[in-house]
Design a protein around this motif. Structure first.
Motif, PDB file in Angstrom:
ATOM      1  N   ASP A   1       0.845  -1.186   0.000  1.00  0.00           N
ATOM      2  CA  ASP A   1       0.000   0.000   0.000  1.00  0.00           C
ATOM      3  C   ASP A   1       0.879   1.234   0.000  1.00  0.00           C
ATOM      4  O   ASP A   1       1.773   1.377   0.805  1.00  0.00           O
ATOM      5  N   THR A   2       0.619   2.159  -0.899  1.00  0.00           N
ATOM      6  CA  THR A   2       1.480   3.326  -1.024  1.00  0.00           C
ATOM      7  C   THR A   2       0.829   4.580  -0.489  1.00  0.00           C
ATOM      8  O   THR A   2       1.309   5.675  -0.735  1.00  0.00           O
ATOM      9  N   GLY A   3      -0.273   4.456   0.244  1.00  0.00           N
ATOM     10  CA  GLY A   3      -0.941   5.615   0.780  1.00  0.00           C
ATOM     11  C   GLY A   3      -0.341   6.053   2.099  1.00  0.00           C
ATOM     12  O   GLY A   3       0.671   5.528   2.571  1.00  0.00           O
ATOM     13  N   VAL A   4      -0.987   7.044   2.717  1.00  0.00           N
ATOM     14  CA  VAL A   4      -0.589   7.536   4.031  1.00  0.00           C
ATOM     15  C   VAL A   4      -1.105   6.557   5.089  1.00  0.00           C
ATOM     16  O   VAL A   4      -2.274   6.172   5.052  1.00  0.00           O
ATOM     17  N   SER A   5      -0.233   6.169   5.996  1.00  0.00           N
ATOM     18  CA  SER A   5      -0.652   5.264   7.051  1.00  0.00           C
ATOM     19  C   SER A   5      -0.470   5.919   8.410  1.00  0.00           C
ATOM     20  O   SER A   5       0.409   6.776   8.592  1.00  0.00           O
ATOM     21  N   GLN A   6      -1.320   5.535   9.348  1.00  0.00           N
ATOM     22  CA  GLN A   6      -1.261   6.081  10.694  1.00  0.00           C
ATOM     23  C   GLN A   6      -1.382   4.948  11.712  1.00  0.00           C
ATOM     24  O   GLN A   6      -2.113   3.979  11.486  1.00  0.00           O
ATOM     25  N   ASP A   7      -0.677   5.134  12.814  1.00  0.00           N
ATOM     26  CA  ASP A   7      -0.682   4.104  13.841  1.00  0.00           C
ATOM     27  C   ASP A   7      -0.618   4.752  15.223  1.00  0.00           C
ATOM     28  O   ASP A   7       0.166   5.694  15.413  1.00  0.00           O
ATOM     29  N   PRO A   8      -1.427   4.313  16.182  1.00  0.00           N
ATOM     30  CA  PRO A   8      -2.469   3.303  16.034  1.00  0.00           C
ATOM     31  C   PRO A   8      -3.719   3.878  15.371  1.00  0.00           C
ATOM     32  O   PRO A   8      -3.796   5.071  15.149  1.00  0.00           O
ATOM     33  N   ARG A   9      -4.688   3.029  15.083  1.00  0.00           N
ATOM     34  CA  ARG A   9      -5.946   3.526  14.543  1.00  0.00           C
ATOM     35  C   ARG A   9      -6.870   4.012  15.655  1.00  0.00           C
ATOM     36  O   ARG A   9      -7.677   4.917  15.455  1.00  0.00           O
ATOM     37  N   HIS A  10      -6.716   3.387  16.809  1.00  0.00           N
ATOM     38  CA  HIS A  10      -7.530   3.780  17.955  1.00  0.00           C
ATOM     39  C   HIS A  10      -6.634   3.808  19.193  1.00  0.00           C
ATOM     40  O   HIS A  10      -5.755   2.955  19.326  1.00  0.00           O
ATOM     41  N   LYS A  11      -6.917   4.782  20.080  1.00  0.00           N
ATOM     42  CA  LYS A  11      -6.170   4.859  21.323  1.00  0.00           C
ATOM     43  C   LYS A  11      -7.118   5.323  22.415  1.00  0.00           C
ATOM     44  O   LYS A  11      -7.782   6.361  22.260  1.00  0.00           O
ATOM     45  N   ILE A  12      -7.190   4.549  23.483  1.00  0.00           N
ATOM     46  CA  ILE A  12      -7.965   4.944  24.647  1.00  0.00           C
ATOM     47  C   ILE A  12      -6.981   5.157  25.786  1.00  0.00           C
ATOM     48  O   ILE A  12      -6.135   4.299  26.051  1.00  0.00           O
ATOM     49  N   THR A  13      -7.085   6.287  26.431  1.00  0.00           N
ATOM     50  CA  THR A  13      -6.150   6.588  27.505  1.00  0.00           C
ATOM     51  C   THR A  13      -6.880   7.289  28.639  1.00  0.00           C
ATOM     52  O   THR A  13      -8.006   7.758  28.486  1.00  0.00           O
ATOM     53  N   LYS A  14      -6.233   7.329  29.770  1.00  0.00           N
ATOM     54  CA  LYS A  14      -6.801   8.026  30.913  1.00  0.00           C
ATOM     55  C   LYS A  14      -6.269   9.450  30.950  1.00  0.00           C
ATOM     56  O   LYS A  14      -5.124   9.721  30.559  1.00  0.00           O
ATOM     57  N   ARG A  15      -7.070  10.314  31.446  1.00  0.00           N
ATOM     58  CA  ARG A  15      -6.685  11.723  31.573  1.00  0.00           C
ATOM     59  C   ARG A  15      -5.358  11.834  32.328  1.00  0.00           C
ATOM     60  O   ARG A  15      -5.140  11.167  33.328  1.00  0.00           O
ATOM     61  N   GLY A  16      -4.496  12.658  31.785  1.00  0.00           N
ATOM     62  CA  GLY A  16      -3.204  12.869  32.413  1.00  0.00           C
ATOM     63  C   GLY A  16      -2.072  12.047  31.827  1.00  0.00           C
ATOM     64  O   GLY A  16      -0.894  12.345  32.083  1.00  0.00           O
ATOM     65  N   GLN A  17      -2.415  11.020  31.054  1.00  0.00           N
ATOM     66  CA  GLN A  17      -1.391  10.194  30.419  1.00  0.00           C
ATOM     67  C   GLN A  17      -0.881  10.873  29.141  1.00  0.00           C
ATOM     68  O   GLN A  17      -1.537  11.741  28.565  1.00  0.00           O
ATOM     69  N   ASN A  18       0.303  10.443  28.722  1.00  0.00           N
ATOM     70  CA  ASN A  18       0.867  10.920  27.462  1.00  0.00           C
ATOM     71  C   ASN A  18       0.577   9.905  26.362  1.00  0.00           C
ATOM     72  O   ASN A  18       0.551   8.697  26.608  1.00  0.00           O
ATOM     73  N   VAL A  19       0.357  10.407  25.165  1.00  0.00           N
ATOM     74  CA  VAL A  19       0.136   9.518  24.020  1.00  0.00           C
ATOM     75  C   VAL A  19       0.971  10.004  22.837  1.00  0.00           C
ATOM     76  O   VAL A  19       1.265  11.202  22.726  1.00  0.00           O
ATOM     77  N   THR A  20       1.325   9.071  21.989  1.00  0.00           N
ATOM     78  CA  THR A  20       2.097   9.405  20.785  1.00  0.00           C
ATOM     79  C   THR A  20       1.502   8.689  19.602  1.00  0.00           C
ATOM     80  O   THR A  20       1.217   7.481  19.673  1.00  0.00           O
TER      81      THR A  20
END
Lengths: 115, 113
Positions: A1-20
Motif C-alpha cells: 500500500d502506497t498511501g498515508v498510514s497512521q498508527d495506532p488507529r484507535h487509542k484509549i487513555t486516561k486523563r493525564g497520560q501521554n500519548v504518541t
C-alpha cells in the motif's frame, strides 16, 4: 500500500497520560500535515512540515502538543497530560510541494478517546 | 482569513435522484478549492479540485463542481445518486501555497432506496 498510514488507529487513555501517534506519508512527499477532527466538525489544521522543518503551527497546538519529523519521512504527534477535550480524530496528510496542485492525501486517522 | 461554509448539515436524497451540496468560501484571492468525501472508518478521499481554468470541474465517481467567483461558491453535484454515495462530504479552501486547508463543517448525505 502506497498511501498515508497512521498508527495506532484507535487509542484509549486516561486523563493525564501521554500519548504518541505516528504517521507515515507517501514516500516521495516532502510535506506532512496534522489535522484534528472532532465530532460533527471538519478537520482543523494543527501543523505542517516541509521535510524535517516544522514551518507552521496553529494556535490550536497548545504547549502540551509536540510534533516531530526527524528525518523528513515519518512524523510523530505527542500529547502530554491528556485532557478529555483532546478526544478527537487526528488526521495526517502528505503532499508534494512544487507540483502546483497542492493536493493533500489523507491517512485513515487515529481516534483518541480520553477517559 | 479563509473560511468555508457548508450550509446544509444533513441531506437525504432518494437513490437515482440528483444531488447538489453547497459550499461558500471566503478568501481574498483566487482560492484553491477541493471536495473530499469521508466514509465511516475511512480517510478523506479527494473527489475533485479547482485551481484555475474551466470553472466546471469533473471528479471521480461521477461528481462535478462549478466554481462561481461572483457567488463565492463551489457547489458539488451529481446527476444520479447511488446508495454507496452515503457519506460525509467536506469542502475545503487553500491558499495557492497550499500550506493548510480550511475545511467546512461537512454535509452528511443519506441515500434512501
Amino acid at each position: 500500500d502506497t498511501g498515508v498510514s497512521q498508527d495506532p488507529r484507535h487509542k484509549i487513555t486516561k486523563r493525564g497520560q501521554n500519548v504518541t501517534f505516528r504517521c507515515d506519508p507517501i514516500s516521495e512527499h516532502n510535506r506532512l500535515y496534522w489535522y484534528r477532527q472532532t465530532l460533527g466538525q471538519g478537520p482543523e489544521f494543527l501543523t505542517y512540515f516541509q521535510n524535517e522543518a516544522q514551518l507552521e503551527k496553529s494556535r490550536l497546538l497548545s504547549d502540551r502538543f509536540s510534533a516531530e519529523r526527524p528525518k523528513g519521512s515519518f512524523s510523530t504527534l505527542e500529547i502530554q497530560r491528556t485532557e478529555q477535550g483532546d478526544s478527537a480524530m487526528y488526521l495526517c496528510a502528505s503532499s508534494l510541494a512544487g507540483t502546483g496542485n497542492n493536493e493533500q492525501f489523507f491517512g485513515p486517522g487515529t481516534r483518541l478517546t480520553v477517559l | 482569513a479563509q473560511s468555508v461554509t457548508q450550509p446544509d448539515i444533513h441531506i437525504t436524497v432518494s437513490e437515482g435522484a440528483s444531488l447538489e451540496l453547497r459550499c461558500n468560501y471566503s478568501y481574498g484571492a483566487t482560492p484553491y478549492l477541493f471536495w473530499y468525501v469521508q466514509s465511516p472508518g475511512q480517510g478523506l478521499q479527494l473527489l475533485l479540485k479547482y485551481f484555475s481554468g474551466d470553472t466546471l470541474v469533473q471528479g471521480i465517481k461521477g461528481f462535478e463542481a462549478e466554481f462561481k467567483r461572483s457567488q463565492s461558491s463551489f457547489n458539488l453535484r451529481k446527476p444520479s445518486v447511488h446508495w454507496s454515495d452515503a457519506a460525509e462530504y467536506f469542502c475545503a479552501v487553500a491558499r495557492n501555497t497550499g500550506n493548510q486547508f480550511y475545511f467546512g463543517t461537512g454535509t452528511s448525505l443519506t441515500v434512501i432506496p
